[in-house]
Design a protein around this motif. Structure first.
Motif, PDB file in Angstrom:
ATOM      1  N   PHE A 147      19.357   2.303  -5.642  1.00 39.98           N
ATOM      2  CA  PHE A 147      20.095   1.511  -4.650  1.00 39.98           C
ATOM      3  C   PHE A 147      19.140   1.011  -3.568  1.00 39.98           C
ATOM      4  CE2 PHE A 147      22.426   1.300  -0.602  1.00 39.98           C
ATOM      5  CZ  PHE A 147      23.464   0.449  -0.932  1.00 39.98           C
ATOM      6  N   PHE A 148      18.247   1.916  -3.122  1.00 36.69           N
ATOM      7  CA  PHE A 148      17.258   1.530  -2.109  1.00 36.69           C
ATOM      8  C   PHE A 148      16.333   0.429  -2.640  1.00 36.69           C
ATOM      9  CE2 PHE A 148      12.956   2.193  -0.250  1.00 36.69           C
ATOM     10  CZ  PHE A 148      13.247   1.850   1.058  1.00 36.69           C
ATOM     11  N   ARG A 149      15.932   0.541  -3.903  1.00 34.99           N
ATOM     12  CA  ARG A 149      15.049  -0.481  -4.484  1.00 34.99           C
ATOM     13  C   ARG A 149      15.750  -1.838  -4.539  1.00 34.99           C
ATOM     14  NH1 ARG A 149      10.734   2.017  -3.054  1.00 34.99           N
ATOM     15  NH2 ARG A 149      10.443   4.018  -4.082  1.00 34.99           N
ATOM     16  N   GLY A 209      -1.371   3.023   6.572  1.00 33.26           N
ATOM     17  CA  GLY A 209      -1.527   2.330   7.862  1.00 33.26           C
ATOM     18  C   GLY A 209      -0.915   0.943   7.919  1.00 33.26           C
ATOM     19  N   LYS A 210      -0.004   0.652   6.996  1.00 35.65           N
ATOM     20  CA  LYS A 210       0.561  -0.711   6.916  1.00 35.65           C
ATOM     21  C   LYS A 210       1.203  -1.163   8.231  1.00 35.65           C
ATOM     22  CE  LYS A 210       3.284   0.471   3.428  1.00 35.65           C
ATOM     23  NZ  LYS A 210       2.980   1.844   3.033  1.00 35.65           N
ATOM     24  N   THR A 211       1.988  -0.279   8.832  1.00 33.26           N
ATOM     25  CA  THR A 211       2.720  -0.661  10.040  1.00 33.26           C
ATOM     26  C   THR A 211       1.777  -0.885  11.227  1.00 33.26           C
ATOM     27  OG1 THR A 211       4.664   0.531   9.284  1.00 33.26           O
ATOM     28  CG2 THR A 211       4.548   0.061  11.635  1.00 33.26           C
ATOM     29  N   GLY A 269       0.816  -1.207   0.000  1.00 36.48           N
ATOM     30  CA  GLY A 269       0.000   0.000   0.000  1.00 36.48           C
ATOM     31  C   GLY A 269       0.847   1.253   0.000  1.00 36.48           C
ATOM     32  N   PHE A 270       0.224   2.346  -0.431  1.00 29.90           N
ATOM     33  CA  PHE A 270       0.897   3.637  -0.504  1.00 29.90           C
ATOM     34  C   PHE A 270       1.330   4.093   0.893  1.00 29.90           C
ATOM     35  CE2 PHE A 270       1.186   8.255  -1.315  1.00 29.90           C
ATOM     36  CZ  PHE A 270       1.859   8.246  -2.524  1.00 29.90           C
ATOM     37  N   MET A 271       2.287   5.015   0.901  1.00 36.59           N
ATOM     38  CA  MET A 271       2.720   5.635   2.157  1.00 36.59           C
ATOM     39  C   MET A 271       1.493   6.176   2.906  1.00 36.59           C
ATOM     40  SD  MET A 271       5.927   7.817   0.554  1.00 36.59           S
ATOM     41  CE  MET A 271       5.439   7.878  -1.163  1.00 36.59           C
TER      42      MET A 271
HETATM   43  C1  S3P Z   1       8.415   4.695  -0.137  1.00 36.06           C
HETATM   44  C2  S3P Z   1       7.695   4.419   1.010  1.00 36.06           C
HETATM   45  C3  S3P Z   1       8.307   4.404   2.333  1.00 36.06           C
HETATM   46  C4  S3P Z   1       9.792   4.084   2.244  1.00 36.06           C
HETATM   47  C5  S3P Z   1      10.473   5.009   1.285  1.00 36.06           C
HETATM   48  C6  S3P Z   1       9.874   4.942  -0.117  1.00 36.06           C
HETATM   49  C7  S3P Z   1       7.708   4.690  -1.449  1.00 36.06           C
HETATM   50  O1  S3P Z   1       7.666   3.440   3.165  1.00 36.06           O
HETATM   51  O2  S3P Z   1       9.994   2.751   1.857  1.00 36.06           O
HETATM   52  O3  S3P Z   1      10.384   6.297   1.804  1.00 36.06           O
HETATM   53  O4  S3P Z   1       8.392   4.663  -2.487  1.00 36.06           O
HETATM   54  O5  S3P Z   1       6.449   4.686  -1.459  1.00 36.06           O
HETATM   55  P1  S3P Z   1       6.215   3.668   3.840  1.00 36.06           P
HETATM   56  O6  S3P Z   1       5.196   3.261   2.835  1.00 36.06           O
HETATM   57  O7  S3P Z   1       6.249   2.732   5.002  1.00 36.06           O
HETATM   58  O8  S3P Z   1       6.115   5.088   4.243  1.00 36.06           O
END
Ligand code: S3P
Length: 170
Positions: free
Chosen positions: A58-60, A16-18, A11-13
């Motif tokens: 890099f993060f991906r 409420g995933k966490t 789901g999008f940022m």
């Molecule tokens: C991102 C969402 C973030 C985190 C990063 C990138 C995204 O996580 O992985 O900032 O690309 O949608 P949350 O969805 O937990 O905020």
């Protein structure tokens, strides 16, 4: 054949995933894992610093490797990062291990939830409302491609968790 014991929340940022994942972990007795938190712990720096020094690609890659690792394990509730959906293999890997759900919310709901937060690099580049609309539009099809999407605007986190729990228990 892998056992279908995981619950994986996409789901999008700000959907409420966490929070939902933590409640679900308590309900099911499974371990709760937040992908962003694991990456930050292993990298010993916040996600914003990873984006700044090494870039999004890099993060991906870090996310991709973590999906590979977690999709080999069982009995986890996993909150993915909002962009894990960008790689279709991430979704299909997790689909082999358990129930996958995508939490959805309207842009205004997301804005209200993230307005006072500053830790998401993708929402810090300019106007937050605009960024949410643009990124949501770009990813809409990807989130919608997940077979079970759950709209959360009018539900509490406990209600969302309960709906997922019932689906998981079958
Ligand atoms: C991102 C969402 C973030 C985190 C990063 C990138 C995204 O996580 O992985 O900032 O690309 O949608 P949350 O969805 O937990 O905020």
């Amino acid at each position: 054949m892998k056992k279908m014991t995981n619950i994986v929340i996409f789901g999008f940022m700000g959907t409420g995933k966490t929070t939902v994942g933590q409640i679900l972990a308590e309900k099911t007795g499974k371990i709760f894992l937040d992908m962003d938190k694991i990456i930050e712990k292993r990298e010993k720096r916040p996600i914003s610093a990873i984006f700044e020094s090494d870039g999004e690609a890099f993060f991906r890659d870090l996310e991709r490797n973590l999906v590979r690792e977690l999709s080999e394990k069982e009995d986890q509730v996993i909150a993915t990062g909002g962009g894990v959906v960008l790689n279709a293999e991430n979704v299909s890997d997790f689909e082999k291990t358990g129930l996958v759900v995508c939490l959805m919310a309207r842009p205004e709901t997301i804005l209200a939830r993230v307005a006072s937060q500053t830790h998401r690099p993708l929402l810090e580049e300019g106007d937050k409302a605009r960024r949410i609309m643009d990124i949501l539009a770009a990813r809409k099809k990807l989130y919608e491609s997940i077979p079970w999407t759950l709209w959360t605007d009018d539900l509490s986190s406990a209600e969302v968790a309960e709906a997922i729990f019932r689906a998981f228990e079958g």
